[in-house]
Structures are given as C-alpha cells and as structure tokens.
Design a protein around this motif. Structure first.
Motif, PDB file in Angstrom:
ATOM      1  N   ALA A 116       0.830  -1.211   0.000  1.00  0.00           N
ATOM      2  CA  ALA A 116       0.000   0.000   0.000  1.00  0.00           C
ATOM      3  C   ALA A 116       0.863   1.259   0.000  1.00  0.00           C
ATOM      4  N   ALA A 117       1.888   1.293   0.848  1.00  0.00           N
ATOM      5  CA  ALA A 117       2.778   2.459   0.898  1.00  0.00           C
ATOM      6  C   ALA A 117       3.517   2.632  -0.420  1.00  0.00           C
ATOM      7  N   SER A 118       3.945   1.537  -1.026  1.00  0.00           N
ATOM      8  CA  SER A 118       4.635   1.610  -2.321  1.00  0.00           C
ATOM      9  C   SER A 118       3.711   2.144  -3.405  1.00  0.00           C
ATOM     10  N   LEU A 119       2.454   1.685  -3.396  1.00  0.00           N
ATOM     11  CA  LEU A 119       1.494   2.168  -4.399  1.00  0.00           C
ATOM     12  C   LEU A 119       1.210   3.658  -4.231  1.00  0.00           C
ATOM     13  N   SER A 124       1.972   8.972  -6.672  1.00  0.00           N
ATOM     14  CA  SER A 124       1.987  10.351  -6.162  1.00  0.00           C
ATOM     15  C   SER A 124       0.879  10.656  -5.161  1.00  0.00           C
ATOM     16  N   GLY A 125       0.644   9.746  -4.242  1.00  0.00           N
ATOM     17  CA  GLY A 125      -0.316   9.988  -3.175  1.00  0.00           C
ATOM     18  C   GLY A 125      -1.760   9.679  -3.505  1.00  0.00           C
ATOM     19  N   ALA A 131      -7.589   1.491  -3.568  1.00  0.00           N
ATOM     20  CA  ALA A 131      -8.914   0.943  -3.841  1.00  0.00           C
ATOM     21  C   ALA A 131      -8.798  -0.325  -4.683  1.00  0.00           C
ATOM     22  N   ILE A 132      -7.916  -0.314  -5.659  1.00  0.00           N
ATOM     23  CA  ILE A 132      -7.707  -1.499  -6.491  1.00  0.00           C
ATOM     24  C   ILE A 132      -7.160  -2.645  -5.647  1.00  0.00           C
ATOM     25  N   LEU A 133      -6.213  -2.347  -4.772  1.00  0.00           N
ATOM     26  CA  LEU A 133      -5.678  -3.370  -3.866  1.00  0.00           C
ATOM     27  C   LEU A 133      -6.789  -3.944  -2.986  1.00  0.00           C
TER      28      LEU A 133
END
Length: 163
Positions: A116-119, A124-125, A131-133
């Motif tokens: 999640a943090a990588s996405l 860019s935030g 949501a996709i995850l």
C-alpha cells in the motif's frame, strides 16, 4: 449476526453477499476517508523532517472507517472461522486451517502495508491504487465462493474434507 445468517441461508450465500457489499462500498468509504481527514493542518518534526498531518479528522472519516472495517473485515472474519472448520475433515483440520489462514494472512497483513505504501508513493499519493488493492483483497473470497461447496450444517466429526 453474520454467523446466524450463515447458519440460516448458507455460508456461500452470505459470503457472496458480504463480499459484494464490501466491493461496492470501497470507493465511497475511501473517498470519505481521504477527503474527511481534517480541517486543521499541524506540523510535526519526525527524525529531523517536518511532516504535515491533520489533527482533527471530520466525523465522516470515522464513519467511513467503521463501516468499511466492519463489513470488509469483521463480518467476513465472523463467518470465516466456522466455514473453514467445516471445509476440512476432522483428520487434518488443524493443519489445514493453519495453512489456509496464516499463509494468506502473511501476504495481506504482512506485505499489505508495504504494498500500500509503495502504491501511494508510486502514484503520487493517489488513493485509487489502494482501492484497487482492496478490490483484489475483497474480491478473492468472492471468487472462491464459486468453487467451494456449501458446508453449513456439515458433520464436524467426518474425517474427510468437504472439497
């Protein structure tokens, strides 16, 4: 309540209903989480870096979090425990339960925050990749209900697996 509904209408039916509702509410809940984070920005220094954060989240932030968490996590969790026990026979129930619960848990809960943090960083935030995850994490149980047998009321002393 969800467990009782599973007893009354079948595990697969309630799993499908809860995961479908979860998929539907992901976008509105994440929208309210992101856009109701607060009205007052405060700065804090963490490890020598100044970071801004919202210190007074709006009521919709809490409502969105509670609704999303209760439907996509707690409702499924209450149904998952008995369903998984009924899927596996008494001969090897504990090993099968441990493997089928903990391996996916390592992926979702262990690597989930990193993913999640990588996405968020990669996009860019934006909250859309999150949501996709969440669609993937919530959609997986929905898909599996089309392959699992109905196990409500199954004899738990049967040594054979239901599948």
């Amino acid at each position: 309540m969800i467990g009782w509904l599973g007893d009354r209408y079948g595990r697969r039916t309630i799993y499908r209903a809860v995961t479908s509702i979860g998929i539907i509410i992901i976008i509105p809940c994440l929208y309210f989480l992101v856009n109701s984070m607060g009205t007052h920005t405060t700065e804090a220094v963490v490890d020598g870096v100044t970071t801004q954060y919202f210190d007074r989240p709006a009521l919709m932030f809490y409502i969105a979090y509670i609704v999303l968490h209760n439907i996509t996590v707690l409702s499924l969790f209450s149904l998952e425990n008995i369903t998984m026990a009924e899927l596996f026979g008494s001969k090897r129930r504990y090993e099968a339960l441990a493997l089928s619960k903990e391996i996916p848990n390592m992926v979702t809960a262990g690597f989930g925050p990193f993913i999640a943090a990588s996405l968020v960083t990669l996009f860019s935030g934006s909250w859309i990749p999150l949501a996709i995850l969440m669609f993937v994490y919530t959609g997986a149980p929905l898909i599996t209900t089309f392959f699992m047998p109905e196990v409500a009321g199954r004899d738990l002393t049967d040594p054979k697996d239901a599948m």
